[in-house]
Design a protein around this motif. Structure first.
Motif, PDB file in Angstrom:
ATOM      1  N   ALA A  78       0.838  -1.204   0.000  1.00 54.64           N
ATOM      2  CA  ALA A  78       0.000   0.000   0.000  1.00 54.64           C
ATOM      3  C   ALA A  78       0.871   1.251   0.000  1.00 54.64           C
ATOM      4  N   GLY A  79       0.536   2.212  -0.856  1.00 56.70           N
ATOM      5  CA  GLY A  79       1.249   3.484  -0.920  1.00 56.70           C
ATOM      6  C   GLY A  79       2.578   3.429  -1.651  1.00 56.70           C
ATOM      7  N   SER A  80       2.872   2.346  -2.330  1.00 53.68           N
ATOM      8  CA  SER A  80       4.189   2.217  -2.956  1.00 53.68           C
ATOM      9  C   SER A  80       4.180   2.458  -4.462  1.00 53.68           C
ATOM     10  N   ILE A  81       3.026   2.645  -5.051  1.00 46.38           N
ATOM     11  CA  ILE A  81       2.950   2.790  -6.514  1.00 46.38           C
ATOM     12  C   ILE A  81       3.225   4.240  -6.905  1.00 46.38           C
ATOM     13  N   SER A  82       4.200   4.431  -7.817  1.00 46.04           N
ATOM     14  CA  SER A  82       4.469   5.770  -8.354  1.00 46.04           C
ATOM     15  C   SER A  82       4.689   5.652  -9.856  1.00 46.04           C
ATOM     16  N   HIS A  83       4.100   6.592 -10.604  1.00 46.85           N
ATOM     17  CA  HIS A  83       4.183   6.608 -12.071  1.00 46.85           C
ATOM     18  C   HIS A  83       5.091   7.739 -12.512  1.00 46.85           C
ATOM     19  N   ASP A  84       5.919   7.461 -13.504  1.00 48.90           N
ATOM     20  CA  ASP A  84       6.752   8.476 -14.129  1.00 48.90           C
ATOM     21  C   ASP A  84       6.693   8.222 -15.627  1.00 48.90           C
ATOM     22  N   GLY A  85       5.632   8.724 -16.265  1.00 47.18           N
ATOM     23  CA  GLY A  85       5.396   8.432 -17.676  1.00 47.18           C
ATOM     24  C   GLY A  85       5.033   6.956 -17.820  1.00 47.18           C
ATOM     25  N   PRO A  86       5.707   6.253 -18.716  1.00 45.37           N
ATOM     26  CA  PRO A  86       5.409   4.827 -18.871  1.00 45.37           C
ATOM     27  C   PRO A  86       6.073   3.950 -17.799  1.00 45.37           C
ATOM     28  N   ASP A  87       6.980   4.554 -17.040  1.00 48.49           N
ATOM     29  CA  ASP A  87       7.673   3.803 -15.991  1.00 48.49           C
ATOM     30  C   ASP A  87       6.865   3.795 -14.707  1.00 48.49           C
ATOM     31  N   VAL A  88       6.833   2.624 -14.067  1.00 45.08           N
ATOM     32  CA  VAL A  88       6.097   2.459 -12.814  1.00 45.08           C
ATOM     33  C   VAL A  88       7.043   1.863 -11.783  1.00 45.08           C
ATOM     34  N   ARG A  89       6.966   2.386 -10.581  1.00 43.28           N
ATOM     35  CA  ARG A  89       7.720   1.823  -9.458  1.00 43.28           C
ATOM     36  C   ARG A  89       6.713   1.396  -8.408  1.00 43.28           C
ATOM     37  N   THR A 102      10.734  -2.080 -10.598  1.00 47.96           N
ATOM     38  CA  THR A 102      10.548  -1.088 -11.649  1.00 47.96           C
ATOM     39  C   THR A 102      10.000  -1.813 -12.873  1.00 47.96           C
ATOM     40  N   TYR A 103       9.091  -1.121 -13.569  1.00 45.29           N
ATOM     41  CA  TYR A 103       8.458  -1.719 -14.751  1.00 45.29           C
ATOM     42  C   TYR A 103       8.145  -0.620 -15.740  1.00 45.29           C
ATOM     43  N   SER A 104       8.352  -0.907 -17.007  1.00 42.68           N
ATOM     44  CA  SER A 104       8.034   0.054 -18.051  1.00 42.68           C
ATOM     45  C   SER A 104       7.022  -0.583 -18.987  1.00 42.68           C
ATOM     46  N   GLY A 105       5.833   0.002 -19.028  1.00 40.56           N
ATOM     47  CA  GLY A 105       4.791  -0.537 -19.888  1.00 40.56           C
ATOM     48  C   GLY A 105       3.425  -0.395 -19.258  1.00 40.56           C
ATOM     49  N   LEU A 106       2.451  -1.021 -19.900  1.00 39.30           N
ATOM     50  CA  LEU A 106       1.082  -0.978 -19.401  1.00 39.30           C
ATOM     51  C   LEU A 106       0.877  -2.054 -18.342  1.00 39.30           C
ATOM     52  N   LEU A 107       0.218  -1.674 -17.269  1.00 33.13           N
ATOM     53  CA  LEU A 107      -0.075  -2.611 -16.190  1.00 33.13           C
ATOM     54  C   LEU A 107      -1.424  -3.288 -16.429  1.00 33.13           C
ATOM     55  N   PRO A 108      -1.608  -4.499 -15.931  1.00 31.56           N
ATOM     56  CA  PRO A 108      -2.901  -5.170 -16.081  1.00 31.56           C
ATOM     57  C   PRO A 108      -4.007  -4.425 -15.337  1.00 31.56           C
ATOM     58  N   ASP A 109      -5.251  -4.625 -15.752  1.00 30.31           N
ATOM     59  CA  ASP A 109      -6.393  -3.943 -15.143  1.00 30.31           C
ATOM     60  C   ASP A 109      -6.545  -4.272 -13.661  1.00 30.31           C
ATOM     61  N   LEU A 110      -6.212  -5.493 -13.258  1.00 34.59           N
ATOM     62  CA  LEU A 110      -6.380  -5.907 -11.863  1.00 34.59           C
ATOM     63  C   LEU A 110      -5.259  -5.412 -10.948  1.00 34.59           C
ATOM     64  N   PHE A 111      -4.243  -4.736 -11.497  1.00 38.18           N
ATOM     65  CA  PHE A 111      -3.111  -4.265 -10.704  1.00 38.18           C
ATOM     66  C   PHE A 111      -3.547  -3.113  -9.813  1.00 38.18           C
ATOM     67  N   ARG A 112      -3.347  -3.268  -8.512  1.00 33.69           N
ATOM     68  CA  ARG A 112      -3.637  -2.207  -7.543  1.00 33.69           C
ATOM     69  C   ARG A 112      -2.977  -2.570  -6.211  1.00 33.69           C
ATOM     70  N   GLU A 113      -2.980  -1.628  -5.284  1.00 35.16           N
ATOM     71  CA  GLU A 113      -2.397  -1.845  -3.965  1.00 35.16           C
ATOM     72  C   GLU A 113      -3.124  -2.967  -3.233  1.00 35.16           C
ATOM     73  N   GLY A 114      -2.365  -3.796  -2.539  1.00 31.48           N
ATOM     74  CA  GLY A 114      -2.930  -4.883  -1.769  1.00 31.48           C
ATOM     75  C   GLY A 114      -3.303  -6.104  -2.591  1.00 31.48           C
ATOM     76  N   GLN A 115      -3.126  -6.025  -3.904  1.00 27.98           N
ATOM     77  CA  GLN A 115      -3.480  -7.120  -4.806  1.00 27.98           C
ATOM     78  C   GLN A 115      -2.259  -8.006  -5.051  1.00 27.98           C
ATOM     79  N   GLY A 116      -2.497  -9.291  -5.254  1.00 27.41           N
ATOM     80  CA  GLY A 116      -1.424 -10.214  -5.575  1.00 27.41           C
ATOM     81  C   GLY A 116      -0.876  -9.944  -6.954  1.00 27.41           C
ATOM     82  N   VAL A 117       0.440 -10.079  -7.096  1.00 28.54           N
ATOM     83  CA  VAL A 117       1.096  -9.807  -8.362  1.00 28.54           C
ATOM     84  C   VAL A 117       2.253 -10.790  -8.551  1.00 28.54           C
ATOM     85  N   VAL A 118       2.477 -11.190  -9.792  1.00 23.12           N
ATOM     86  CA  VAL A 118       3.649 -11.983 -10.152  1.00 23.12           C
ATOM     87  C   VAL A 118       4.337 -11.230 -11.275  1.00 23.12           C
ATOM     88  N   SER A 119       5.608 -10.900 -11.069  1.00 19.29           N
ATOM     89  CA  SER A 119       6.359 -10.182 -12.095  1.00 19.29           C
ATOM     90  C   SER A 119       7.586 -10.997 -12.480  1.00 19.29           C
TER      91      SER A 119
END
Length: 166
Positions: A78-89, A102-119
């Motif tokens: 929670a509170g860790s998502i930051s966008h800088d253009g196409p780059d996401v931290r 760090t990720y550059s690109g479009l994130l999936p629709d289900l991506f949000r704080e507190g949600q499970g993610v596999v990168s």
């Protein structure tokens, strides 16, 4: 003049059949041993790559070296998502350890704080994880029962309060 069959250069038909069976049995045994050895080698080689993902704690515990390609899984902190253009931290956590991603690109629709993610990506020298693929996991209603039971035991399960699976 009589010829003794035991002194001839040709074995009797009965002996010839026995040696053919013996050779066939030896061949099958040898093929079986080679297949068993090949299977053992393949399973040993795949031992570390069969895992679907590793949590930040598992990565720290294993002491993965920078440049290692792997899958990182956990919850988006929670509170860790930051966008800088196409780059996401963002930060992935397993509630014991955190790992910045760090990720550059479009994130999936289900991506949000507190949600499970596999990168999927590469561990960097500075300890961050540079992802080239991010997959958002469905909510815990779709979790297998044993995983949900472990989360309940750790106090992480929120399905009962939200009207989800019990």
């Amino acid at each position: 003049m009589t010829i003794d069959a035991s002194q001839t250069a040709f074995p009797s038909p009965r002996r010839r059949g026995a040696s053919r069976k013996r050779r066939r049995l030896a061949l099958f045994g040898l093929v079986g041993i080679v297949l068993a050895a090949a299977t053992a080698l393949v399973l040993t080689a795949l031992d570390d790559t069969i895992v679907f993902f590793r949590t930040p704690s598992e990565i720290a515990q294993r002491g993965e070296t920078p440049g290692t390609r792997l899958r990182l899984g956990g919850l988006v902190k929670a509170g860790s998502i930051s966008h800088d253009g196409p780059d996401v931290r963002f930060t992935v956590t397993d509630n014991a350890r955190d790992m910045p991603v760090t990720y550059s690109g479009l994130l999936p629709d289900l991506f949000r704080e507190g949600q499970g993610v596999v990168s999927e990506g590469v561990l960097q020298d500075d300890g961050t994880f540079k992802a080239d693929t991010v997959l958002a996991k469905h909510d815990e209603n779709y979790m297998p029962k044993d995983v949900a039971d472990r989360m309940k035991a750790q106090g992480l399960w929120k399905g009962d309060e939200a009207g989800g699976a019990k």
